[in-house]
Design an enzyme around this catalytic site. Sequence first.
Site, PDB file in Angstrom:
ATOM      1  N   TRP A 197       1.015  -1.395   0.126  1.00 50.96           N
ATOM      2  CA  TRP A 197      -0.031   0.041  -0.309  1.00 50.96           C
ATOM      3  C   TRP A 197       0.655   1.562  -0.148  1.00 50.96           C
ATOM      4  O   TRP A 197       2.168   1.614   1.062  1.00 50.96           O
ATOM      5  CB  TRP A 197      -0.679  -0.302   1.531  1.00 50.96           C
ATOM      6  CG  TRP A 197      -1.817   0.912   1.542  1.00 50.96           C
ATOM      7  CD1 TRP A 197      -2.582   1.069   0.406  1.00 50.96           C
ATOM      8  CD2 TRP A 197      -1.300   2.368   2.437  1.00 50.96           C
ATOM      9  NE1 TRP A 197      -3.025   2.809   0.906  1.00 50.96           N
ATOM     10  CE2 TRP A 197      -2.981   3.331   1.901  1.00 50.96           C
ATOM     11  CE3 TRP A 197      -0.861   2.704   3.322  1.00 50.96           C
ATOM     12  CZ2 TRP A 197      -2.355   4.514   2.404  1.00 50.96           C
ATOM     13  CZ3 TRP A 197      -0.936   3.321   3.777  1.00 50.96           C
ATOM     14  CH2 TRP A 197      -1.889   4.627   3.195  1.00 50.96           C
ATOM     15  N   ASP A 364     -15.936  11.987  -2.602  1.00 52.58           N
ATOM     16  CA  ASP A 364     -16.082  10.697  -2.041  1.00 52.58           C
ATOM     17  C   ASP A 364     -16.301   9.880  -0.907  1.00 52.58           C
ATOM     18  O   ASP A 364     -17.526  10.066  -1.120  1.00 52.58           O
ATOM     19  CB  ASP A 364     -13.840  11.033  -1.985  1.00 52.58           C
ATOM     20  CG  ASP A 364     -12.766   9.283  -1.937  1.00 52.58           C
ATOM     21  OD1 ASP A 364     -13.170   8.694  -1.541  1.00 52.58           O
ATOM     22  OD2 ASP A 364     -12.470   9.498  -3.276  1.00 52.58           O
ATOM     23  N   ARG A 441      -9.514  -3.370   6.789  1.00 50.35           N
ATOM     24  CA  ARG A 441     -10.405  -1.539   7.028  1.00 50.35           C
ATOM     25  C   ARG A 441     -12.520  -2.271   8.027  1.00 50.35           C
ATOM     26  O   ARG A 441     -13.624  -1.508   7.367  1.00 50.35           O
ATOM     27  CB  ARG A 441     -10.871  -1.093   5.757  1.00 50.35           C
ATOM     28  CG  ARG A 441     -10.767   0.400   5.817  1.00 50.35           C
ATOM     29  CD  ARG A 441     -10.995   0.781   4.996  1.00 50.35           C
ATOM     30  NE  ARG A 441     -10.807   2.291   4.624  1.00 50.35           N
ATOM     31  CZ  ARG A 441     -11.166   3.386   4.043  1.00 50.35           C
ATOM     32  NH1 ARG A 441     -12.046   2.491   3.022  1.00 50.35           N
ATOM     33  NH2 ARG A 441     -11.203   4.616   3.876  1.00 50.35           N
ATOM     34  N   ASP A 476     -13.857   2.051  -6.052  1.00 49.59           N
ATOM     35  CA  ASP A 476     -12.568   1.570  -4.880  1.00 49.59           C
ATOM     36  C   ASP A 476     -12.981  -0.048  -4.604  1.00 49.59           C
ATOM     37  O   ASP A 476     -13.836  -0.679  -4.527  1.00 49.59           O
ATOM     38  CB  ASP A 476     -12.918   2.209  -4.441  1.00 49.59           C
ATOM     39  CG  ASP A 476     -11.733   2.242  -3.136  1.00 49.59           C
ATOM     40  OD1 ASP A 476     -10.729   1.603  -3.471  1.00 49.59           O
ATOM     41  OD2 ASP A 476     -11.025   3.634  -2.381  1.00 49.59           O
ATOM     42  N   ASP A 546      -2.594   5.620  -2.965  1.00 48.03           N
ATOM     43  CA  ASP A 546      -2.879   6.704  -2.104  1.00 48.03           C
ATOM     44  C   ASP A 546      -1.794   7.332  -2.123  1.00 48.03           C
ATOM     45  O   ASP A 546      -1.567   8.291  -0.995  1.00 48.03           O
ATOM     46  CB  ASP A 546      -3.668   5.603  -1.101  1.00 48.03           C
ATOM     47  CG  ASP A 546      -5.218   5.571  -0.882  1.00 48.03           C
ATOM     48  OD1 ASP A 546      -5.576   5.413  -2.037  1.00 48.03           O
ATOM     49  OD2 ASP A 546      -5.264   4.717  -0.367  1.00 48.03           O
TER      50      ASP A 546
HETATM   51  C1  GLA Z   1      -9.542   4.167  -0.957  1.00 49.01           C
HETATM   52  C2  GLA Z   1      -8.964   5.065  -1.840  1.00 49.01           C
HETATM   53  C3  GLA Z   1      -8.833   6.420  -1.155  1.00 49.01           C
HETATM   54  C4  GLA Z   1      -9.886   6.927  -0.774  1.00 49.01           C
HETATM   55  C5  GLA Z   1     -10.735   5.940   0.290  1.00 49.01           C
HETATM   56  C6  GLA Z   1     -12.019   6.214   0.761  1.00 49.01           C
HETATM   57  O1  GLA Z   1      -8.537   4.161   0.623  1.00 49.01           O
HETATM   58  O2  GLA Z   1      -7.481   4.665  -1.989  1.00 49.01           O
HETATM   59  O3  GLA Z   1      -8.729   7.310  -2.343  1.00 49.01           O
HETATM   60  O4  GLA Z   1     -11.261   7.085  -2.062  1.00 49.01           O
HETATM   61  O5  GLA Z   1     -10.820   4.838   0.212  1.00 49.01           O
HETATM   62  O6  GLA Z   1     -12.481   4.664   2.186  1.00 49.01           O
END
Ligand code: GLA
Length: 739
Positions: A197, A364, A441, A476, A546
């Site tokens: 990650w 988001d 998560r 996602d 990310d």
């Molecule tokens: C993931 C994505 C992020 C964001 C979060 C939202 O981690 O990679 O860009 O969208 O989820 O929970």
Amino acid sequence: MTGLIRVSKDLRFSLANARISYLFQVSPEGILEHLYFGQNIGSESQLPAMPRRSFRGATNEFEGIAHYNLSDIGQEYPLFGRSDARHPALHLINADGNTTNTLLYQSYTISKQKPPLKGLPSARGGDSETLLVTLVDKVSQLHVVLSYTVYQHHDVVCRSVEIFNDGEKPVVLDHALSSSLDLPAGDYDLLHLRGSWAREFDAQRMKLPAGTFSISSASGASSNHHNPFIAVMQAGTGEQHGRVIGAALMYSGNFAITVEQGEFGPVRMSLGINPFNFSWQLPPGESFVCPEALLTFSPLGLEGMSHNWHRFVREYISPTQFNNESRPSYLNSWEAAYFDLNEELVLQLAEQARSIGLQMLVVDDGWFAGRHNDRSSLGDWFSDKQKFPNGIQATAAKVKQKGLKFGLWMEPEMVSPDSDLYRAHPDWIIQVPGRTLSTGRNQLVLDLSRNEVVEYLFKRIDDILCGGDIDYIKWDMNRTMTEIGSTHLPSHQQLETAHRYILGVYQLLSRITSKYPDVLFENCASGGSRFDLGMLRYMSQGWVSDMSEPVGRLAIINGASYLFPLSVMASYIGPVPSHQNGRLVSLKMRSEVGFFCAARGLSLNSGDIDKDQQALVEIIKFYNATADDVVSGVYRRLQFGENEVCWQLSSADGKRIYVGYFHILSEPNLPFRRAYLRGLDAQARYQLVDSDQAYSGDALMYMGIDLPYVHAIQQQGTDYMDQGDFSSHLMTLIRVDGE
Ligand code: GLA
């Protein structure tokens, strides 16, 4: 277009365009023998190097035929246990329990149409021809169809395989690979992409070890640990020289790529669904389709290979709706507000986005019923009525009235244990009964091997999109699988779960994206944890990582670019200190590294946007003006070192050249550096923007252009970089000779 595929009377097959050839033949015994993949060979009738039948000590001879030892013979689709003990492409347990099979040539057909793969993504056809070769095992009663597509203007060969059970009892597949390629003995290097990650696509280069090297994933997604891609190249290959074969699998689930150096030195590279923790019951009369494998060859080093991939992905993999379209610049709410969203804030962000010239507002995570943190609500894809009293579509409509596009985040494949969906359907998840499930998560994975789950998700997403106000979806997927099983499948089919899941994902994506071709889809999986050609067949772009902090991003973009064009990559300018690694980096560097992705934007809160309003207006103006060039331009890795990175992007027409130079830590008295640009017109003149300097193309390529000098000690009045550490410079050169 004719004649990409030729077959001689004695069954020698040539798949070739003006630059590459892929050759194989049928041996007198009926074995499909691989001959060659590389630079074009005009005539396949008089080849100097053919498989040899020579005495070797202590080897087995296939069916007692003198000196015919399959462990020494290049094969198109090798099997185990008939004088070849190397990694097989196909390994199955026959109805009578043994694993001995032999596939012999039966027939072939050639077609101008590239047939789609049943249930799986595949590259489009276009300027291509497809060869289907049927191989049969009469004893085991099965046959296999190998498919090869070769293109006139692209140096890529697509391979796929369909395995048919012609017997009366089921057989069990445990290796069903998509491609196996036997290369001659020699010195090779490998390059692959590994990571985790926020540090995905870390390019690893190594000498091919003696023995077997493999990369794979086993947790349900192609993963950020390894990408389903490898380059096998002549030892010593550089960016611009050396013979390289690149291979990639168009698959988003568990994959394996194996490179094995056999006892006599030849190298076998195979790729396909990971055989580990996989088995497939193939009932009588049915077939199994393997995902598509893509192979490319370049004699021009790693840059040549990357350019082959970039052109091919853009033209034959990316959805046609957007493959040549500039992507809207955007403000994403994630690092601006996280879950703390409501209509008022979204409209305020939209207003600010508009005022600095952005083209889209993306909401988001955090907009749906009860989602205030990452501990609940995935699966409940209805608007949160407290945050968005009239629903997210009404907010979308208001954002659109401001002249912006509207985008929305979803994570359809997941469910929170604390959600109405889970309470209603606790059986709808990937699970092994009797085991306490692991979470990632705080969430569980929906069982997309079940039709009713795919159906339910289609309906929810359809309801959200049918109003027409949503222009973009960020799709996602934030956890991989554990306790892999489906309560829907009988015990002897439990090891089919992961592949059936991916087939469900593809079915869902295929239905949604074909119903809404004008919606721009962005693939995300905690960043780049499922960034592969399979997902990119449905989605025009992907959230590479990310890691939005630019120093951390340099290696990620550099590594990803071995396979993926900038046209499929998304980035944004994030806040400082960085939420990923705490680093403080100038807005200039954040925007200039972000420049090297086709989808560009920011994720800053209202205060940060206000604070940098003027600078942001200029940045977004530049982003919008250059958006076309990044989608269709030609990208080059001029330099990638631990402390210095230099990239070049030339617009498709060669009129604008962008050179990004990123210097990480400063030191006193460093050397003066130059960048040697590539692919310019030697005779043309190029004006350096914001200066009165113009240079000739040949000088820029051969003598090089001076890069800014990085001072460790800041001096007043310097026109160089604004700080010592983490400095960045983006130069633009415009061709000025009127052509
Ligand atoms: C993931 C994505 C992020 C964001 C979060 C939202 O981690 O990679 O860009 O969208 O989820 O929970």
